[in-house]
Enzyme design. Structure first.
Site, mmCIF file in Angstrom:
data_model
loop_
_atom_site.group_PDB
_atom_site.id
_atom_site.type_symbol
_atom_site.label_atom_id
_atom_site.label_comp_id
_atom_site.label_asym_id
_atom_site.label_seq_id
_atom_site.Cartn_x
_atom_site.Cartn_y
_atom_site.Cartn_z
ATOM 1 N N GLU A 279 63.368 47.807 6.556
ATOM 2 C CA GLU A 279 64.232 47.082 5.395
ATOM 3 C C GLU A 279 65.285 46.451 6.127
ATOM 4 O O GLU A 279 65.642 46.406 7.098
ATOM 5 C CB GLU A 279 64.784 48.251 4.760
ATOM 6 C CG GLU A 279 63.862 49.145 3.882
ATOM 7 C CD GLU A 279 64.515 50.314 3.269
ATOM 8 O OE1 GLU A 279 65.735 50.623 3.383
ATOM 9 O OE2 GLU A 279 63.945 51.288 3.037
ATOM 10 N N LYS B 15 68.992 45.622 6.944
ATOM 11 C CA LYS B 15 70.341 46.349 6.829
ATOM 12 C C LYS B 15 71.284 45.519 6.317
ATOM 13 O O LYS B 15 71.724 44.358 6.859
ATOM 14 C CB LYS B 15 70.588 46.820 8.347
ATOM 15 C CG LYS B 15 71.845 47.654 8.389
ATOM 16 C CD LYS B 15 71.765 48.350 9.606
ATOM 17 C CE LYS B 15 73.047 49.345 9.645
ATOM 18 N NZ LYS B 15 74.236 49.112 9.422
ATOM 19 N N ASP C 276 74.778 44.085 5.008
ATOM 20 C CA ASP C 276 76.035 44.514 5.788
ATOM 21 C C ASP C 276 77.207 44.562 4.346
ATOM 22 O O ASP C 276 77.815 43.749 3.952
ATOM 23 C CB ASP C 276 76.465 43.240 6.632
ATOM 24 C CG ASP C 276 77.883 43.606 7.409
ATOM 25 O OD1 ASP C 276 78.082 45.050 7.405
ATOM 26 O OD2 ASP C 276 78.241 42.896 8.274
ATOM 27 N N TYR D 193 68.392 51.776 -1.542
ATOM 28 C CA TYR D 193 67.459 51.683 -0.504
ATOM 29 C C TYR D 193 67.119 53.152 -0.475
ATOM 30 O O TYR D 193 66.269 53.453 0.652
ATOM 31 C CB TYR D 193 68.091 51.166 0.767
ATOM 32 C CG TYR D 193 69.650 51.695 1.122
ATOM 33 C CD1 TYR D 193 69.763 53.081 1.367
ATOM 34 C CD2 TYR D 193 70.548 50.871 1.197
ATOM 35 C CE1 TYR D 193 71.218 53.558 1.708
ATOM 36 C CE2 TYR D 193 71.665 51.423 1.577
ATOM 37 C CZ TYR D 193 72.143 52.788 1.957
ATOM 38 O OH TYR D 193 73.301 53.042 2.180
ATOM 39 N N LYS E 257 69.937 46.300 15.591
ATOM 40 C CA LYS E 257 70.731 45.699 15.475
ATOM 41 C C LYS E 257 70.577 44.181 16.241
ATOM 42 O O LYS E 257 70.188 44.252 17.524
ATOM 43 C CB LYS E 257 72.259 46.306 15.802
ATOM 44 C CG LYS E 257 72.705 47.486 15.007
ATOM 45 C CD LYS E 257 73.934 46.899 14.306
ATOM 46 C CE LYS E 257 74.574 48.010 13.415
ATOM 47 N NZ LYS E 257 75.922 47.823 13.371
ATOM 48 N N CYS F 2 106.453 20.156 23.331
ATOM 49 C CA CYS F 2 105.896 20.941 22.518
ATOM 50 C C CYS F 2 105.421 19.842 21.279
ATOM 51 O O CYS F 2 106.048 18.949 20.865
ATOM 52 C CB CYS F 2 107.124 21.854 21.793
ATOM 53 S SG CYS F 2 106.765 22.476 20.047
ATOM 54 N N CYS G 83 108.042 19.956 18.121
ATOM 55 C CA CYS G 83 109.377 19.552 18.200
ATOM 56 C C CYS G 83 109.696 18.636 19.195
ATOM 57 O O CYS G 83 110.836 18.147 19.271
ATOM 58 C CB CYS G 83 110.333 20.805 18.055
ATOM 59 S SG CYS G 83 110.196 21.577 19.800
ATOM 60 N N CYS H 155 107.333 27.069 23.974
ATOM 61 C CA CYS H 155 108.389 26.109 23.392
ATOM 62 C C CYS H 155 109.781 27.049 23.332
ATOM 63 O O CYS H 155 109.426 28.091 22.647
ATOM 64 C CB CYS H 155 108.234 25.388 22.059
ATOM 65 S SG CYS H 155 109.435 24.814 21.435
ATOM 66 N N CYS I 12 112.638 25.080 16.519
ATOM 67 C CA CYS I 12 111.206 24.440 16.362
ATOM 68 C C CYS I 12 110.653 24.830 14.933
ATOM 69 O O CYS I 12 110.458 25.900 14.697
ATOM 70 C CB CYS I 12 110.330 24.994 17.454
ATOM 71 S SG CYS I 12 108.656 24.326 17.271
#
Ligand code: IVH
Length: 659
Positions: free
Chosen positions: A114, A116, A118, A223, A309, A403, A406, A421, A426
């Site tokens: 089947e 799986k 999530d 299931y 998995k 930066c 600024c 910065c 800023c």
């Protein structure tokens, strides 16, 4: 009641039930939505006329009211076990070998494979054909009664043609498109976004108000069945459940030979991205119930089933640009803007590059073709650059000298990974700092998301935290995307936050190295903001749990006049500046925890909070220093690492006992 009315009412219920099934379970509607609505309306009118004839399983009663403060506990009749995981074909072969060894023959072992899904495991109980209860998995033994919420899912039949008691189990999930649409609308409303469809489904199922759940696009695949003695095999039980009106995943396959499983694994490796919902692997179950009974279960997993998995996926794409983002503490993070690419269920357009060293290590340049992967769950990461055949590449990446927000110069201290910065004004930092101040773990100002804050800062209304407390309704009404009611809610949340207390306030200031734990320790030691403002370096040094780096950072913060003035202005607004109650216990003192997997009865955040309150610490990765790993469902690689390092692993139950 007239005989005709009664007949009509019964007929309408039966017809509506049939059409719900055709539409939601079999995906094969026979009537138009309009006709369906008309029939529902007619039934509602009849039920209004004869309230004594309303039954809980009526299709008009899918949406109930509010649950009380929390969900009632439900002891599962059959424990809801989890699944052991395998990650490659070798491990899966070993599983099959165990089956052969225990059952003594390989000719007759059939497997059901089947998807799986999530989502979230739930159990549904029917008595006399009526859905009487729906519950979460909880810790496997005790779950929560979420019947009202589950009834809002239209693919769950409220009535079935089966008189005997029947319990079925399945996975509630949200389709990816529906998830994207939900998050979009949450963004517009400045509500926190869900990280992934599973979290959205989990959050929706645990709402106390089922009228909200009813608007969340949830679905279910069944299931498993509880009453196995009525069937000879799993596959047969699923066929029966399907004929009773349950939604069974159409991709479920019966394999006569174990080898056939490999083909299915290959097929879904790529195809799992083409379906509408998240699938994190396959589940392989021994088909015969007689065999299943012989194999039995450990207290965690059935021995007759295992999951396979899939590896987290990779994708290749092109770096269009590398930009730099400024965070709350001024740290500057390089981010790659990517040619959008589909990866593990969503479209990815940017990836973090962490810091200058990481960009250099990978030597990522604009125009490069790169491999991206989802690290954890949402933030994608560039893992390598694909070498170009012609060797032609763009220029090497250079950190900016100033930066990007600024234009003030930036600096990188020795031993630090990040450039920063240092301009406190800023604007990028200001917004991030204010968001942090308002965040849930700090002052917990609800309804204040990034879009609203952006407007508050850009319009000049808020320049520092104290300004929040001067905001009036008239200030907020003109803001975009803020309805009158939300504006009032925001004002109310701001007022409420005055009660948050000293520990949250200190944490909310966003002082470097001062996380929740240190903030709580400081609040406990100084008990009032005034004491903290008057403190000396020696006082701070004398506190057991405060190391030299933190002392330095705190002294720098409090000796800065701008900061202490801003704090005084804040306390003048009537905020509670004393400690509410001792925030720090010591039963977990000095213990280091790592949380992994999904916890069923609490969020990771609340688990973390609890650990911090009790004096423990939480880190994100497992090392030799880790004392405990708390493992929920689907724990992933951290659990493997814990086992390797022989770190003690706690189940959610054990953890709860500990706290
Ligand atoms: S069988 C006793 N089948 O995965 C067997 N589980 O990691 C336990 N899940 O808690 C469940 N799809 O919520 C089974 N086709 C499937 C499933 C499935 C998703 C979930 C389930 C379980 C978890 C275990």
């Amino acid at each position: 009641m007239s005989v005709e009315d009664k007949k009509r009412l019964e007929l309408l219920r039966q017809e509506l039930q049939k059409h719900e099934r055709l539409y939601y379970v079999e995906d094969n509607p026979e009537i138009s939505d309009r006709d369906y609505d008309w029939m529902t309306k007619e039934l509602e009118e009849l039920e209004n006329k004869y309230p004594e004839w309303v039954t809980a399983d009526s299709p008009t009663k899918r949406v109930g009211g509010k649950a009380s403060e929390k969900f009632a506990p439900i002891v599962h009749q059959y424990p809801m076990l989890s699944l052991d995981n395998t990650y490659n074909v070798e491990e899966l072969k070993k599983f099959h070998e165990r089956m052969v060894k225990n059952l003594g023959s390989d000719k007759d072992i059939e497997y059901v494979v089947e998807l799986k899904i999530d989502g979230l495991g739930v159990t549904l109980t029917y008595d006399n054909g009526v859905l009487i209860q729906g519950a979460t998995r909880g810790d496997g033994k005790v779950g929560e009664d979420i019947t009202a919420n589950l009834k809002t899912i239209k693919s769950i039949p409220l009535r079935i043609k089966e008189k005997q008691k029947l319990e079925v189990r399945g996975e509630v999930y949200m389709e990816r498109d529906a998830f994207d649409a939900l998050n979009k609308s949450r963004q517009v409303n400045d509500e926190p976004l869900f990280a992934n469809p599973r979290n959205a489904a989990a959050g929706s199922l645990r709402l106390l108000d089922s009228t909200i759940t009813a608007n969340r696009p949830l679905n279910i695949f069944i299931y498993n069945v509880g009453e196995r003695e009525r069937f000879t095999s799993h596959f047969e039980s699923l066929e029966t459940l399907r004929s009773l009106g349950f939604r069974i995943n159409p991709e479920t396959i019966l394999c006569k030979r174990f080898e056939d499983v490999f083909e299915i694994i290959d097929k879904w490796e790529t195809r799992k991205n083409e379906i509408d919902y998240d699938v994190d692997g396959l589940v392989i179950k021994v088909n015969s119930f007689a065999f299943q009974d012989r194999l039995g279960a450990t207290n965690k997993y059935p021995r007759w089933a295992v999951s396979y998995k899939y590896e987290p996926e990779h994708a290749t794409t092109v770096v269009k640009d590398i930009i730099c983002q400024v965070g709350r503490t001024g740290s500057i993070t390089p981010v790659a803007l990517l040619e959008p690419v589909f990866l593990s269920g969503s479209t990815v357009g940017r990836a973090t590059l962490h810091n200058e060293d990481e960009v250099k290590r990978l030597d990522i340049r604009v125009g490069d073709e790169v491999v991206v992967k989802k690290a954890g769950e949402i933030i994608p990461k560039v893992i390598k650059v694909i070498e170009k055949k012609d060797g032609q590449r763009g220029d090497k990446f250079e950190m900016p000298k100033e930066c990007p927000e600024c234009s003030e110069p930036i600096s990188r201290e020795e031993g630090e990974a990040a450039w920063r910065c240092v301009n406190l004004y800023c604007p990028a930092q200001l917004k991030e700092r204010l968001l942090h101040f308002a965040s849930r773990d700090a002052m917990d100002i609800d309804h204040l998301g990034p879009a609203i804050l952006e407007q508050l800062v850009d319009s000049g209304l808020v320049k520092e935290p104290s300004n929040f407390y001067d905001l009036k309704l008239e200030d907020l009404i003109p803001l975009e995307r803020l309805a009158d009611k939300s504006a009032q809610n925001l004002i109310d949340s701001i007022q409420k936050s005055k009660e948050a207390g000293l520990a949250r306030l200190i944490y909310g200031l966003g002082i470097r190295f001062v996380g929740q734990r240190v903030a709580a320790v400081l609040a406990d030691n100084f008990s009032d903001l005034d004491n903290l403002l008057k403190t000396s370096t020696e006082d701070l040094e004398s506190i057991d749990e405060i190391g030299p780096k933190i002392v330095e950072s705190l002294s720098a913060y409090f000796t800065n006049e701008e900061n202490s003035d801003a704090l005084r202005r804040l306390s003048e607004k009537g905020l509670k500046t004393n400690v509410i109650k001792s925030q720090v216990g010591d039963s977990l003192k000095g213990k280091q925890f790592v949380l992994t997997g999904t916890l069923e009865t609490m969020t990771r955040d609340s688990a973390k909070k609890k650990i911090l309150e009790l004096g423990g610490r939480v880190t994100s990765s497992v090392s030799a220093k880790t004392d405990y790993v708390v493992a929920g469902t689907d724990p992933g690689s951290k659990l493997a690492k814990a086992k390797k390092l022989e770190v003690k692993v706690l189940s959610e139950d054990e953890f709860k006992i500990m706290i």
